[in-house]
Scaffold this motif. Sequence first.
Motif: not given
Length: 370
Positions: A114, A139, A142-143, A152, A154, A189, A200, A239-240
């Motif tokens: 990803v 989720s 990934l977050n 992104i 899910v 996410v 997420g 996040h992210t």
Amino acid sequence: MRPLPGLAHRLATAAAGLVLWAGAGLAAAQPATPAPVAGPKPVVVVVATGGTIAGAGASALNSATYQAAKVPVDKLLAGLPELAEVATVRGEQAFQIASESFTNDKLVALGKRVSALVKDPSVDGVVVTHGTDTLEETSFFLNLVVRTDKPIVVVGSMRPGSAMSADGALNLYDAVVLAASPTARGQGVLVAMNDDILSGRDASKRVNIKTSAFSSPWGPLGMIVEGKTYWFRSLAKRHTANSEFDIDRIDALPEVAIVYGSGAMNPSLYEAAAKAGAKAIVHAGTGNGSVANYVVPTLRALRAAGTLVVRSSRVGEGGFVLRNAEQPDDQYDWVVAHDLNPQKAKILTAVALTLPGLTTAELQRIFWTY
């Protein structure tokens, strides 16, 4: 003098004709408005991992009994020609498994893929199709680790595509709409399920046989209605793109165990987890992360030997663990999971353990922050 019969009517008709003639002349004099030129559609990549959304049952009545991960991504996308109106969509088959079979290695591999996709300037958003059993862990992972502001999303389903009133097609359509939307940039996410836009970070599976299975204790971020996104709030946690974690620097996740709290606990369960290699133990306690008095000595001994101890709550809707309220966490050098459920606390602890020299104070900061 009285007007001639019908004169008023003839005058009104003539006046109306003049108005129509003048309007037509004005319309003819105006230059035609050019039709808006449509720009290129957003590019969305669907990364498929299996799950119920790719499942099939023996009959339309088999909504709970079926085989997961049977339908490949190309067939999923081919069954939704409406996606072409939303974005330029292509698919990749990362895995084809039921999500309870996800391992740390698969999490890391998915995160790296990803991450590579969102670094591609031609890609505007990514959708990950996933089984619902561990969708909330993936989720959140990934977050934490994919450093991007691109959407992104899910997505999963509670019923296989072969079932009566299957929910997967609309969920997938909504996920692509969300991933293609500029409004989803920078939101972290997201999870698209049952028309809801969930974070997420705190989305969780609350029931296992309804299409409304997923929710957040703090409510949805928004909704997707008839192909449009509507937002109500944003995620306050880090996040992210703003995360201190980076999947490109993570090749493996340390082992973290969850021990579920109840009445009549067996302290040897914690010792067995540490003996099996767990670097940290998440105690899924009752109430406010409560620990039975006869379990405290075991957890203190494990902490003294180097195993991290995280108190979380098994409470389904918004278990919120307060530091030093149930146990003297400062004295015992334990960590509390804040509002994260045990499975999300496990993910965050494992990711945090990839940082060199992690202390309990640093881990507690991370729980407050993410």
